[in-house]
Motif scaffolding. Structure first.
Motif, PDB file in Angstrom:
ATOM      1  N   ARG A  50       0.850  -1.179   0.000  1.00 32.60           N
ATOM      2  CA  ARG A  50       0.000   0.000   0.000  1.00 32.60           C
ATOM      3  C   ARG A  50       0.892   1.238   0.000  1.00 32.60           C
ATOM      4  NH1 ARG A  50      -2.599   3.076   4.150  1.00 32.60           N
ATOM      5  NH2 ARG A  50      -4.731   3.707   3.639  1.00 32.60           N
ATOM      6  N   ILE A  51       0.429   2.292  -0.693  1.00 33.39           N
ATOM      7  CA  ILE A  51       1.196   3.531  -0.736  1.00 33.39           C
ATOM      8  C   ILE A  51       0.240   4.707  -0.594  1.00 33.39           C
ATOM      9  CG2 ILE A  51       1.131   3.576  -3.278  1.00 33.39           C
ATOM     10  CD1 ILE A  51       3.947   4.882  -3.156  1.00 33.39           C
ATOM     11  N   THR A  52       0.605   5.661   0.251  1.00 38.47           N
ATOM     12  CA  THR A  52      -0.245   6.817   0.468  1.00 38.47           C
ATOM     13  C   THR A  52       0.152   7.950  -0.487  1.00 38.47           C
ATOM     14  OG1 THR A  52       1.216   7.701   2.171  1.00 38.47           O
ATOM     15  CG2 THR A  52      -0.540   6.194   2.886  1.00 38.47           C
ATOM     16  N   SER A  53      -0.621   9.019  -0.445  1.00 39.88           N
ATOM     17  CA  SER A  53      -0.377  10.129  -1.367  1.00 39.88           C
ATOM     18  C   SER A  53       0.968  10.816  -1.103  1.00 39.88           C
ATOM     19  CB  SER A  53      -1.507  11.153  -1.269  1.00 39.88           C
ATOM     20  OG  SER A  53      -1.636  11.605   0.068  1.00 39.88           O
ATOM     21  N   ASP A  54       1.489  10.699   0.119  1.00 44.09           N
ATOM     22  CA  ASP A  54       2.786  11.308   0.414  1.00 44.09           C
ATOM     23  C   ASP A  54       3.939  10.334   0.225  1.00 44.09           C
ATOM     24  OD1 ASP A  54       2.703  11.141   4.090  1.00 44.09           O
ATOM     25  OD2 ASP A  54       2.513   9.611   2.539  1.00 44.09           O
ATOM     26  N   THR A  68       7.986  -4.104  -4.872  1.00 45.31           N
ATOM     27  CA  THR A  68       8.083  -2.661  -4.669  1.00 45.31           C
ATOM     28  C   THR A  68       6.855  -1.993  -5.247  1.00 45.31           C
ATOM     29  OG1 THR A  68      10.505  -2.731  -4.823  1.00 45.31           O
ATOM     30  CG2 THR A  68       9.440  -0.589  -5.074  1.00 45.31           C
ATOM     31  N   ILE A  69       6.192  -1.186  -4.434  1.00 44.60           N
ATOM     32  CA  ILE A  69       5.034  -0.440  -4.895  1.00 44.60           C
ATOM     33  C   ILE A  69       5.465   0.997  -5.177  1.00 44.60           C
ATOM     34  CG2 ILE A  69       4.262   0.220  -2.561  1.00 44.60           C
ATOM     35  CD1 ILE A  69       1.364  -0.155  -3.605  1.00 44.60           C
ATOM     36  N   SER A  70       4.917   1.563  -6.243  1.00 46.75           N
ATOM     37  CA  SER A  70       5.192   2.951  -6.588  1.00 46.75           C
ATOM     38  C   SER A  70       3.941   3.572  -7.182  1.00 46.75           C
ATOM     39  CB  SER A  70       6.367   3.039  -7.571  1.00 46.75           C
ATOM     40  OG  SER A  70       6.072   2.352  -8.762  1.00 46.75           O
ATOM     41  N   ARG A  71       3.990   4.876  -7.329  1.00 47.52           N
ATOM     42  CA  ARG A  71       2.764   5.585  -7.709  1.00 47.52           C
ATOM     43  C   ARG A  71       3.116   6.824  -8.521  1.00 47.52           C
ATOM     44  NH1 ARG A  71      -1.591   7.450  -3.045  1.00 47.52           N
ATOM     45  NH2 ARG A  71      -2.739   8.983  -4.279  1.00 47.52           N
ATOM     46  N   GLU A  72       2.300   7.096  -9.527  1.00 49.37           N
ATOM     47  CA  GLU A  72       2.379   8.339 -10.283  1.00 49.37           C
ATOM     48  C   GLU A  72       1.104   9.114  -9.999  1.00 49.37           C
ATOM     49  OE1 GLU A  72       4.133   8.733 -14.331  1.00 49.37           O
ATOM     50  OE2 GLU A  72       3.943   6.539 -14.342  1.00 49.37           O
ATOM     51  N   ASN A  73       1.174  10.067  -9.107  1.00 46.82           N
ATOM     52  CA  ASN A  73      -0.028  10.792  -8.679  1.00 46.82           C
ATOM     53  C   ASN A  73      -0.692  11.529  -9.840  1.00 46.82           C
ATOM     54  OD1 ASN A  73       0.225   9.975  -6.007  1.00 46.82           O
ATOM     55  ND2 ASN A  73       1.468  11.730  -5.438  1.00 46.82           N
ATOM     56  N   ALA A  74       0.098  12.094 -10.723  1.00 42.80           N
ATOM     57  CA  ALA A  74      -0.464  12.862 -11.837  1.00 42.80           C
ATOM     58  C   ALA A  74      -1.280  11.987 -12.786  1.00 42.80           C
ATOM     59  CB  ALA A  74       0.652  13.561 -12.595  1.00 42.80           C
ATOM     60  N   ASN A  76      -2.775   9.100 -11.620  1.00 47.85           N
ATOM     61  CA  ASN A  76      -3.651   8.245 -10.793  1.00 47.85           C
ATOM     62  C   ASN A  76      -3.343   6.766 -11.023  1.00 47.85           C
ATOM     63  OD1 ASN A  76      -4.964  10.469  -9.710  1.00 47.85           O
ATOM     64  ND2 ASN A  76      -6.622  10.416 -11.206  1.00 47.85           N
ATOM     65  N   THR A  77      -2.069   6.463 -11.069  1.00 46.51           N
ATOM     66  CA  THR A  77      -1.632   5.111 -11.402  1.00 46.51           C
ATOM     67  C   THR A  77      -0.702   4.571 -10.322  1.00 46.51           C
ATOM     68  OG1 THR A  77      -1.815   5.536 -13.770  1.00 46.51           O
ATOM     69  CG2 THR A  77      -0.410   3.705 -13.109  1.00 46.51           C
ATOM     70  N   VAL A  78      -0.878   3.289 -10.030  1.00 48.22           N
ATOM     71  CA  VAL A  78      -0.018   2.610  -9.067  1.00 48.22           C
ATOM     72  C   VAL A  78       0.573   1.385  -9.739  1.00 48.22           C
ATOM     73  CG1 VAL A  78      -1.891   1.205  -8.099  1.00 48.22           C
ATOM     74  CG2 VAL A  78       0.115   1.728  -6.701  1.00 48.22           C
ATOM     75  N   TYR A  79       1.807   1.072  -9.358  1.00 49.15           N
ATOM     76  CA  TYR A  79       2.528  -0.053  -9.927  1.00 49.15           C
ATOM     77  C   TYR A  79       2.969  -1.004  -8.818  1.00 49.15           C
ATOM     78  CZ  TYR A  79       2.983   3.413 -13.638  1.00 49.15           C
ATOM     79  OH  TYR A  79       2.726   4.369 -14.594  1.00 49.15           O
ATOM     80  N   LEU A  80       3.142  -2.261  -9.202  1.00 49.48           N
ATOM     81  CA  LEU A  80       3.719  -3.231  -8.281  1.00 49.48           C
ATOM     82  C   LEU A  80       4.785  -4.008  -9.039  1.00 49.48           C
ATOM     83  CD1 LEU A  80       3.524  -4.394  -5.382  1.00 49.48           C
ATOM     84  CD2 LEU A  80       2.095  -6.218  -6.352  1.00 49.48           C
ATOM     85  N   GLN A  81       6.027  -3.757  -8.712  1.00 44.29           N
ATOM     86  CA  GLN A  81       7.126  -4.509  -9.295  1.00 44.29           C
ATOM     87  C   GLN A  81       7.374  -5.732  -8.426  1.00 44.29           C
ATOM     88  OE1 GLN A  81       8.974  -3.963 -12.168  1.00 44.29           O
ATOM     89  NE2 GLN A  81       9.841  -5.980 -11.710  1.00 44.29           N
ATOM     90  N   MET A  82       7.253  -6.900  -9.032  1.00 47.33           N
ATOM     91  CA  MET A  82       7.375  -8.156  -8.293  1.00 47.33           C
ATOM     92  C   MET A  82       8.588  -8.916  -8.816  1.00 47.33           C
ATOM     93  SD  MET A  82       3.370  -9.313  -8.085  1.00 47.33           S
ATOM     94  CE  MET A  82       3.228  -9.603  -9.842  1.00 47.33           C
TER      95      MET A  82
END
Length: 122
Positions: A50-54, A68-74, A76-82
């Motif tokens: 899980r990843i928050t907005s900050d 590893t979870i990451s996010r592109e706020n602009a 509205n996308t989240v990624y999960l590298q496994m």
């Protein structure tokens, strides 16, 4: 009027890698947190990461050091590298977003994607 669309699930050999993506779209006002859950046959759905907005993250113990979870706020996308995938990672992976809509800006609710299958097998 909010959609979460996942992609990236596949069949992969043990030790292999996959990258899941999830894009949220629709009448979104604000996204608080985004995350990935998984459910294997006969098991309950469990939090993977899980990843928050900050940018704060938390992971299930079983995936720490491998996912590893990451996010592109602009976007509205989240990624999960496994990485270093194991057979026990086999499950349907669901994207989750806690967000508010344009119609109800102060009310945050959970939304789910349709799921993407990850199978780890030789």
């Amino acid at each position: 009027q909010v959609q979460l669309v996942e992609s990236g699930g596949d069949l992969v050999q043990p030790g292999g890698s996959l990258r899941l993506s999830c894009a949220a779209s629709g009448s979104i006002f604000s996204i608080n947190a985004m995350g990935w859950y998984r459910q294997a046959p006969g098991n309950q759905r469990e939090l993977v990461a899980r990843i928050t907005s900050d940018g704060s993250t938390n992971y299930a113990d079983s995936v720490k050091g491998r996912f590893t979870i990451s996010r592109e706020n602009a976007k509205n996308t989240v990624y999960l590298q496994m990485n270093s995938l194991k057979p026990e990672d086999t499950a349907v992976y669901y994207c989750n977003a806690r967000l508010s809509t344009l119609a109800r800006r102060s009310v945050y609710l959970n939304y789910w994607g349709q799921g993407t299958q990850v199978t780890v097998s030789s």
